[in-house]
Design a protein around this motif. Structure first.
Motif, PDB file in Angstrom:
ATOM      1  N   HIS A   1       0.947  -1.068  -0.203  1.00  0.00           N
ATOM      2  CA  HIS A   1      -0.199   0.424   0.400  1.00  0.00           C
ATOM      3  C   HIS A   1       0.842   1.372  -0.175  1.00  0.00           C
ATOM      4  CE1 HIS A   1      -3.043  -2.809   1.575  1.00  0.00           C
ATOM      5  NE2 HIS A   1      -3.721  -2.467   0.564  1.00  0.00           N
TER       6      HIS A   1
ATOM      7  N   TYR B   1      -8.561   4.648   3.597  1.00  0.00           N
ATOM      8  CA  TYR B   1      -8.618   3.733   3.060  1.00  0.00           C
ATOM      9  C   TYR B   1      -8.142   1.914   2.578  1.00  0.00           C
ATOM     10  CZ  TYR B   1     -10.801   0.179  -0.907  1.00  0.00           C
ATOM     11  OH  TYR B   1     -11.151  -0.669  -1.919  1.00  0.00           O
ATOM     12  N   TRP B   2      -6.659   2.359   3.382  1.00  0.00           N
ATOM     13  CA  TRP B   2      -6.181   1.085   3.366  1.00  0.00           C
ATOM     14  C   TRP B   2      -5.032   0.325   4.730  1.00  0.00           C
ATOM     15  CZ3 TRP B   2      -3.270   2.623  -1.747  1.00  0.00           C
ATOM     16  CH2 TRP B   2      -3.920   2.269  -2.415  1.00  0.00           C
TER      17      TRP B   2
ATOM     18  N   THR C   1      -6.671  -2.377   7.388  1.00  0.00           N
ATOM     19  CA  THR C   1      -7.955  -3.496   5.568  1.00  0.00           C
ATOM     20  C   THR C   1      -7.760  -4.344   6.010  1.00  0.00           C
ATOM     21  OG1 THR C   1      -7.089  -1.984   3.902  1.00  0.00           O
ATOM     22  CG2 THR C   1      -8.385  -4.264   3.325  1.00  0.00           C
TER      23      THR C   1
ATOM     24  N   VAL D   1      -4.945  -4.969  -3.994  1.00  0.00           N
ATOM     25  CA  VAL D   1      -6.082  -4.351  -3.550  1.00  0.00           C
ATOM     26  C   VAL D   1      -7.352  -5.521  -4.046  1.00  0.00           C
ATOM     27  CG1 VAL D   1      -7.148  -2.641  -5.427  1.00  0.00           C
ATOM     28  CG2 VAL D   1      -4.414  -2.093  -5.246  1.00  0.00           C
TER      29      VAL D   1
END
Length: 171
Positions: free
Chosen positions: A39, A62-63, A66, A85
């Motif tokens: 990432h 967002y990452w 995760t 991803v």
């Protein structure tokens, strides 16, 4: 790259066959390209192309943390994802285009074409040896680029194909 553009490139290349040239195609499979990209590498790539800080913060958010459930031998675990991803992510095609555009900035001997998750480099010359030498130089550059950018190439699905209509000189 549109299908029409790719088709036009193929027509131009195969017209070289009628000129008694020898054509070699290097077909590279990058279908698992993002399995090895961290990432932080995506964030670095976005910085390099001028993505602004607020957007980068969104990507980082967002990452961050995760997670994904995995199951091995009937044991479930929640693991943090630091690479890749997700397949279903709307970001996947956008990030592929960003990475592919960076790849296109490389100076290659072959004519570069792409369609979906495949990249092709096509070499045209009057001898087999010329094509082989150009291809070998490009393979070194591709391996270096993919290593520097954490981009995985599926070498098991990568092929080299020779095309000719008439016999060509061996050297």
């Amino acid at each position: 790259m549109s299908s029409e553009f790719t088709l036009l490139q193929y027509v131009i290349i195969f017209s070289d066959l009628s000129n008694k040239n020898f054509i070699t195609g290097l077909f590279i499979d990058v279908s698992k390209a993002f399995a090895s990209v961290g990432h932080e590498s995506f964030i670095d790539m976005l910085n390099k192309i001028g993505v602004k800080e607020i957007t980068n913060r969104w990507f980082k958010s967002y990452w961050s943390n995760t997670q994904q459930w995995i199951k091995v031998n009937n044991i479930k675990s929640l693991v943090t994802i630091k690479f890749e991803v997700p397949q279903s992510s709307f970001l996947r095609p956008i990030l592929f285009l960003i990475y592919f555009n960076r790849f296109c900035e490389g100076q290659f001997n072959g004519k570069l074409m792409a369609l979906e998750d495949n990249i092709a480099l096509v070499y045209t010359s009057c001898t087999v040896d010329n094509n082989r030498n150009m291809l070998e130089q490009d393979l070194i550059a591709i391996r270096l680029w993919s290593s520097n950018n954490e981009m995985a190439i599926n070498y098991n699905k990568t092929n080299i194909t020779n095309f000719s209509i008439n016999s060509c000189k061996k050297s």
